[in-house]
Scaffold this active site. Structure first.
Site, PDB file in Angstrom:
ATOM      1  N   GLU A  68     -23.633  14.740  40.106  1.00  0.00           N
ATOM      2  CA  GLU A  68     -23.768  16.054  40.709  1.00  0.00           C
ATOM      3  C   GLU A  68     -22.412  16.604  41.153  1.00  0.00           C
ATOM      4  O   GLU A  68     -22.090  17.778  40.904  1.00  0.00           O
ATOM      5  CB  GLU A  68     -24.728  15.977  41.911  1.00  0.00           C
ATOM      6  CG  GLU A  68     -26.153  15.561  41.550  1.00  0.00           C
ATOM      7  CD  GLU A  68     -26.367  14.052  41.588  1.00  0.00           C
ATOM      8  OE1 GLU A  68     -27.526  13.641  41.748  1.00  0.00           O
ATOM      9  OE2 GLU A  68     -25.378  13.278  41.456  1.00  0.00           O
ATOM     10  N   CYS A 103     -24.907  13.316  47.533  1.00  0.00           N
ATOM     11  CA  CYS A 103     -25.043  14.335  46.489  1.00  0.00           C
ATOM     12  C   CYS A 103     -26.001  15.442  46.920  1.00  0.00           C
ATOM     13  O   CYS A 103     -25.834  16.606  46.533  1.00  0.00           O
ATOM     14  CB  CYS A 103     -25.537  13.702  45.192  1.00  0.00           C
ATOM     15  SG  CYS A 103     -24.300  12.632  44.429  1.00  0.00           S
ATOM     16  N   THR A 180     -32.468 -20.962  13.522  1.00  0.00           N
ATOM     17  CA  THR A 180     -31.301 -20.441  14.234  1.00  0.00           C
ATOM     18  C   THR A 180     -30.007 -21.181  13.907  1.00  0.00           C
ATOM     19  O   THR A 180     -28.920 -20.696  14.208  1.00  0.00           O
ATOM     20  CB  THR A 180     -31.522 -20.527  15.747  1.00  0.00           C
ATOM     21  OG1 THR A 180     -31.676 -21.908  16.124  1.00  0.00           O
ATOM     22  CG2 THR A 180     -32.764 -19.754  16.155  1.00  0.00           C
ATOM     23  N   ARG A 203     -24.530  -6.739  25.479  1.00  0.00           N
ATOM     24  CA  ARG A 203     -23.750  -7.370  26.550  1.00  0.00           C
ATOM     25  C   ARG A 203     -23.163  -6.315  27.477  1.00  0.00           C
ATOM     26  O   ARG A 203     -23.180  -6.465  28.706  1.00  0.00           O
ATOM     27  CB  ARG A 203     -22.624  -8.209  25.954  1.00  0.00           C
ATOM     28  CG  ARG A 203     -23.077  -9.473  25.259  1.00  0.00           C
ATOM     29  CD  ARG A 203     -21.881 -10.234  24.711  1.00  0.00           C
ATOM     30  NE  ARG A 203     -22.280 -11.420  23.952  1.00  0.00           N
ATOM     31  CZ  ARG A 203     -21.444 -12.205  23.283  1.00  0.00           C
ATOM     32  NH1 ARG A 203     -20.139 -11.927  23.296  1.00  0.00           N
ATOM     33  NH2 ARG A 203     -21.891 -13.257  22.634  1.00  0.00           N
ATOM     34  N   ASP A 219     -21.572 -24.871  21.452  1.00  0.00           N
ATOM     35  CA  ASP A 219     -20.866 -23.746  20.822  1.00  0.00           C
ATOM     36  C   ASP A 219     -19.595 -23.314  21.534  1.00  0.00           C
ATOM     37  O   ASP A 219     -18.788 -22.578  20.961  1.00  0.00           O
ATOM     38  CB  ASP A 219     -21.803 -22.528  20.733  1.00  0.00           C
ATOM     39  CG  ASP A 219     -23.050 -22.817  19.918  1.00  0.00           C
ATOM     40  OD1 ASP A 219     -23.000 -23.725  19.069  1.00  0.00           O
ATOM     41  OD2 ASP A 219     -24.074 -22.138  20.145  1.00  0.00           O
ATOM     42  N   THR A 319     -34.636 -24.177  23.848  1.00  0.00           N
ATOM     43  CA  THR A 319     -35.400 -24.702  24.993  1.00  0.00           C
ATOM     44  C   THR A 319     -35.455 -23.692  26.133  1.00  0.00           C
ATOM     45  O   THR A 319     -36.530 -23.400  26.670  1.00  0.00           O
ATOM     46  CB  THR A 319     -34.786 -26.026  25.482  1.00  0.00           C
ATOM     47  OG1 THR A 319     -34.833 -26.987  24.410  1.00  0.00           O
ATOM     48  CG2 THR A 319     -35.568 -26.567  26.679  1.00  0.00           C
ATOM     49  N   LEU A 320     -34.306 -23.153  26.526  1.00  0.00           N
ATOM     50  CA  LEU A 320     -34.286 -22.161  27.599  1.00  0.00           C
ATOM     51  C   LEU A 320     -35.024 -20.892  27.159  1.00  0.00           C
ATOM     52  O   LEU A 320     -35.771 -20.293  27.952  1.00  0.00           O
ATOM     53  CB  LEU A 320     -32.845 -21.834  27.990  1.00  0.00           C
ATOM     54  CG  LEU A 320     -32.647 -20.778  29.090  1.00  0.00           C
ATOM     55  CD1 LEU A 320     -33.473 -21.087  30.329  1.00  0.00           C
ATOM     56  CD2 LEU A 320     -31.171 -20.642  29.439  1.00  0.00           C
TER      57      LEU A 320
END
Length: 385
Positions: A68, A103, A180, A203, A219, A319-320
């Site tokens: 605004e 505002c 995967t 992300r 990884d 798993t997660l």
């Protein structure tokens, strides 16, 4: 991108001079802060006088001017008087002074005759107070214009202040046969460049990224936002915005050489009391046990909401991912499907307990299917969400 993904209509699709026409323009302004405004909500404002837009504004980042105030300043810089104009705002103007002035007070001072708003603000300090303040000053207030589109811009802000939880996305990438990684763990790259660029946008719009320690061990990811791959306005600023990286590590198994340990925003979530481990110069938080030797995921999400995280992205292993899905805490699954076949020995998408009845099988509904290069991106929700 927002138009295709969220079903949002552009201003040109509404009759000229209608409230919907100008609100669509305000939503387009708000979208400009999609990757930079958090933890604040994305907000846009359009000022209209005599059926002409005289000023526009959006909230770029925390501590900077609100939408605004920026719209009023744009009109002033153009030498246009705001007295008697109509303000179109995607979220209820704030009624209180924080890092920036109220505002609602700014609109009153600018002589706004009418406010058209997409939705009220669930923030406990606002929550209708901004509307009341404007009405008390003689401003006509119209609410709930293109409300559903405004909700899609700020799902995490809404959920955090209504349910005490962030909006949760689970990102997965798989071959056509639901794998995967190869049996030896090799997975780079299942998907193509376009899909990986899209992950950068996921992300960038998130306040926190969550993974498990096994993913870190396997990884050694960075889980960062890379501006060169982001391909949006304000890409460098989006990459520099602070976003937490949460590693679930109940027994503190993370390797001392992990790249994530060099990230100042990393947080290690454990079942143990935080300690000054010699090899772990990183913030640690203790979370409750779920009764199975794992971190309680609901408690984790409640903690993240208290840490001002609106949208949370899980990039994790099978798993997660399976645990998160079976707890019903996922608001949105984002699945990248590659036209590849990896075979029966390759690793599966999710691990969860064996199901014996079809009635136990989680049911999903697709909300979006889009081609990204050679891959498909499927967005789905649990049917009972």
């Amino acid at each position: 991108m927002f138009n295709q993904d969220a079903g949002f209509k552009a201003a040109t699709e509404y009759p000229p001079f209608s409230d919907e026409h100008y609100m669509a323009a305000a939503l387009r302004e708000a979208e400009k802060g999609l990757y930079t405004a958090h933890p604040n909500p994305r907000v846009g404002c359009v000022l209209v006088k005599d059926e002409v837009i005289i000023g526009t504004g959006f909230h770029l980042q925390t501590g900077s001017g609100h939408a605004e105030a920026n719209a009023i300043a744009a009109a002033s810089e153009a030498g246009i008087e705001t007295q008697g104009s109509t303000a179109y705002c995607t979220l209820e103007p704030c009624s209180f002074k924080g890092r920036t002035p109220s505002c609602a007070d700014g609109l009153i001072k600018a002589g706004i005759r009418r406010l058209v708003c997409a939705m009220s603000d669930p923030h406990p300090k606002n929550c209708g107070v901004g509307f009341d303040k404007l009405r008390a000053a003689g401003v006509e207030v119209t609410e709930n214009v293109l409300k559903s589109s405004a909700h899609k811009l700020n799902p995490g802000h809404i959920k955090k202040y209504t349910l005490g939880l962030p909006y949760v996305r689970l990102k997965l990438a798989m071959s056509l046969d639901g794998k995967t990684a190869l049996a030896n763990g090799a997975s780079q790259w299942i998907t193509g460049v376009d899909a990986r660029r899209d992950v950068q946008r996921l992300r960038a719009r998130s306040s926190a990224i969550v993974t498990g320690v096994q993913t870190v061990l396997d990884d050694d990811p960075q889980l960062n936002v890379r501006p060169a791959e982001l391909d949006v306005d304000w890409a460098q600023l989006a990459a520099e915005v602070s976003r937490k990286i949460i590693v679930l590590d109940p027994e503190k198994r993370i390797q001392a050489t992990a790249q994530l340990l060099r990230n100042p925003d990393m947080v290690l979530a454990t079942l143990a009391e935080p300690a000054n481990d010699q090899h772990l110069d990183v913030r640690q938080i203790k979370l409750p046990n779920d009764g199975k030797g794992r971190i309680d995921l609901r408690a984790l999400l409640q903690t993240l909401a208290q840490m001002d995280c609106n949208e949370v992205l899980f990039e994790c292993g099978a798993t997660l991912a399976g645990s998160l899905l079976m707890t019903g805490l996922v608001d949105e699954l984002v699945i990248y499907l590659a036209p590849k076949l990896m075979g029966s020995d390759a690793r599966s998408l999710m691990n969860f307990h064996q199901l014996s009845l079809m009635s136990e099988v989680p049911e999903l509904e697709f909300t979006s299917i889009r081609r990204l290069g050679d891959d498909l991106r499927i967005i789905a929700k649990l049917k009972d969400k």
